[in-house]
Design an enzyme around this catalytic site. Structure first.
Site, short mmCIF file in Angstrom:
data_model
loop_
_atom_site.label_atom_id
_atom_site.label_comp_id
_atom_site.label_asym_id
_atom_site.label_seq_id
_atom_site.Cartn_x
_atom_site.Cartn_y
_atom_site.Cartn_z
N CYS A 146 0.95 -1.17 0.01
CA CYS A 146 0.10 -0.07 0.12
C CYS A 146 0.71 1.33 0.11
CB CYS A 146 -0.90 -0.13 1.35
SG CYS A 146 -1.85 1.46 1.39
N GLN A 353 -7.16 19.86 9.71
CA GLN A 353 -5.82 18.92 10.18
C GLN A 353 -6.37 17.33 10.31
OE1 GLN A 353 -3.02 20.04 9.80
NE2 GLN A 353 -3.25 22.22 9.86
N PHE A 382 -4.10 32.81 5.94
CA PHE A 382 -4.45 31.36 5.76
C PHE A 382 -5.23 30.85 6.76
CE2 PHE A 382 -0.49 32.25 3.14
CZ PHE A 382 -1.09 31.98 1.73
N ASN A 387 -8.95 27.79 12.85
CA ASN A 387 -8.35 26.81 13.67
C ASN A 387 -7.41 27.60 14.61
OD1 ASN A 387 -7.56 23.92 14.51
ND2 ASN A 387 -5.59 24.47 13.60
N GLU A 406 -8.17 34.74 4.56
CA GLU A 406 -8.24 33.31 3.74
C GLU A 406 -8.51 33.47 2.51
OE1 GLU A 406 -8.62 29.60 2.70
OE2 GLU A 406 -7.63 30.06 4.43
N ASP A 433 -6.87 37.28 -1.84
CA ASP A 433 -5.93 36.37 -2.87
C ASP A 433 -4.61 36.97 -1.94
OD1 ASP A 433 -4.29 35.46 -4.36
OD2 ASP A 433 -4.91 36.43 -6.13
N ASP A 454 -0.18 30.00 8.17
CA ASP A 454 -0.05 28.62 8.11
C ASP A 454 -0.41 28.49 6.57
OD1 ASP A 454 -0.15 25.96 8.19
OD2 ASP A 454 -2.26 26.22 9.25
N CYS A 480 3.77 22.82 6.28
CA CYS A 480 3.78 21.47 5.92
C CYS A 480 4.95 21.00 4.75
CB CYS A 480 2.45 21.04 5.52
SG CYS A 480 1.76 21.89 3.93
#
Length: 525
Positions: A146, A353, A382, A387, A406, A433, A454, A480
């Site tokens: 997998c 998340q 963002f 959150n 955002e 934007d 973020d 990330c």
């Protein structure tokens, strides 16, 4: 997971990786064993059909693993202690080989899977000597086939330590800097943590069964799964039942995908007893009989059922009980941040998340790093569904203000609704934007003490060009992608900030993905 001894390592055959009786020992050269190599671009490294045919019948080749690539694969070179009789022809000496399922210091037999002019790729199928003491028995029986994760053969604590070394190397390479303080890694649930996923579906007529799950490694074929130890167990251990369900449908060959989203069980809230939602992607209309089968299956588990025949606008909820609220396109899902007495509402298609346990710790860490005081003003870029914005608003109090910005108008509305639902009156949310200079907007000229950002994997390079205009004294950057964080770090350093803290978070355990966080502070003029 604990370190495996030699006998456990021998039993590590879930993906046909075996070990000899050699005693596990640390690689003699610790510095070499930790060397991090940038792997090739996977999009460019897919083998041709001719290469696949040639390698399919090739004999395994022995290698010694010298280091690791950024994605956690072992790195070896031709000619390192082996000769032509062992498959190391002299014309290949020095050529790199990226080896899945191998760890530093190990001697392994490698089944080659791809060959290019400058590198080769392969899978370790046997450890012949010096098994790394950090090797672990994969918890999932499908590991190695997998493509959902690639590091289950490695102890989780070692995985996250390695990810921190990846971040450190990228910061050094791209920004020529190390943080003044390294943060302890943020860890949470390491199995059964994933609450968002898209699972492929395919009915195999010859076997009279459906496949449900992730794709095989480096393949477009679906892996034949019966369970998944990374998915939240509410779905991860229902895969066999989902396969059986699809196989009974008249339109079993017209179901292409299951998109899942999960929240927390909060019975006092609307839909709070149905914290699991699945969107069934049907390529053809379903019969009443098929819909009845789906409804019975989902009702028995208190799941929300959706059908999607075309684009997102075609998603429709299917009522399972008379209590289901059908006034809107989607039902509700929830997660909580108890530290700040917050409950977030979201819909199945929203970004959230994937690891709720790590998210709780991550939001607290970000808030702690900003060192907010009552009455301060904070900008959250963002901001998504709030959150970070909402816990920040709790900290600055009624005399302070949090501005969330955002790109998605829909998520901006969701954040505003969440703030109102939690009794917060000191927040404002705007859709913008962020790739364009927005410092002329009224919300951008209010003055900010602190800033949280973020961004997506692509980072925030465009924002770095105008970020100094906000004049924030403290910045927390959640990322990330360590490569784009390192790139953007260089820009912040050039704009008069210093990197005070950095660390990694175990958001995606058993995969090569790295979630990281960094704190910057403006240097006094």
């Amino acid at each position: 997971m604990q370190p495996t001894d030699d006998q456990n390592t021998k039993n590590n055959v879930k993906h046909n990786l075996k070990s000899s009786d050699a005693t596990a020992q640390t690689h003699s050269n610790q510095e070499d064993s930790k060397t991090i190599i940038t792997p090739p671009n996977k999009k460019k490294s897919k083998p041709s059909s001719k290469t696949r045919r040639r390698l399919k019948d090739a004999l395994p080749v022995p290698f010694t693993i010298d280091g690791l690539s950024h994605d956690g694969r072992g790195v070896a070179v031709y000619g390192n202690g082996f000769d032509e009789a062992q498959g190391h022809s002299t014309d290949k000496h020095g050529k790199k080989v990226f080896v899945s399922f191998a760890l530093p210091g190990e001697s392994v037999k490698v089944k080659l899977t791809n060959s290019r002019a400058s590198f080769e790729e392969g899978d370790a199928i046997e450890v012949t000597a010096n098994p790394n003491p950090e090797r672990a028995v994969p918890p999932c029986p499908h590991f190695g086939v997998c493509g959902g994760c690639n590091l289950q053969h490695w102890q989780p604590d070692s995985q996250i330590s390695f990810k921190q070394s990846v971040l450190a190397e990228m910061l050094q390479h791209q920004a020529d800097v190390q943080p003044e303080h390294w943060l302890d890694p943020v860890v949470g649930d390491r199995l059964g943590y994933r609450t968002k996923a898209r699972l492929g579906v395919r009915y195999v007529a010859k076997k009279e069964t459906a496949l449900v799950g992730f794709r095989e490694r480096s393949s477009n074929f679906l892996a034949e799964l019966n369970e998944c130890h990374i998915l939240d167990p509410r779905i991860g251990f229902e895969i066999e039942n989902l396969k059986a369900l699809v196989s009974t449908l008249d339109a079993r060959d017209k179901i292409a995908q299951l998109e899942l989203a999960m929240g927390e069980f909060i019975p006092e809230l609307p839909d709070g007893t149905q914290p699991v939602a699945l969107i069934v992607r049907n390529l053809a209309p379903l019969s009443d009989g098929d819909i009845d089968k789906l409804k019975a299956f989902f009702a028995a588990r208190n799941w929300q059922l959706y059908l999607q025949s075309k684009g997102v606008d075609s998603i429709q909820r299917i009522a399972l009980t008379s209590d289901d609220d059908m006034s809107e396109q989607f039902g509700r899902l929830y997660y909580q941040l108890p530290e700040y007495d917050l409950t977030f509402e979201f819909i199945p298609t929203d970004f959230t998340q994937v690891n709720l346990s790590v998210n709780r710790k991550m939001t607290k860490l970000a808030c702690d790093l900003l060192e907010l005081k009552a009455g301060e003003r904070v900008l959250d870029l963002f901001s998504g569904l709030g959150n970070f914005s909402l816990p920040l608003a709790r900290l600055v109090g009624e005399s302070g203000k949090v501005i969330g910005v955002e790109g998605s108008e829909e998520m901006t509305l969701r954040a505003s609704a969440n703030a109102q639902r939690n009794g917060l009156n000191n927040t404002e949310f705007y859709s913008q934007d962020l790739t364009q200079d927005c410092t002329a907007e009224p919300w951008a000229n209010q003055g900010f003490d602190a800033l949280l950002i973020d961004p997506p994997r692509s980072g925030a390079w465009e924002i770095m060009q105008y970020l100094p205009k906000f004049n924030a004294q403290r910045i927390v950057y959640v990322s990330c992608n360590p490569a784009t964080l390192a790139r953007d770090t260089k820009a912040l350093l050039e704009q008069g900030y210093r990197l005070t803290h950095a660390g990694v978070m175990d958001m995606f355990c058993h995969t090569g993905h790295v979630e990281s966080i960094a704190r910057f502070e403006k240097i006094p003029a």
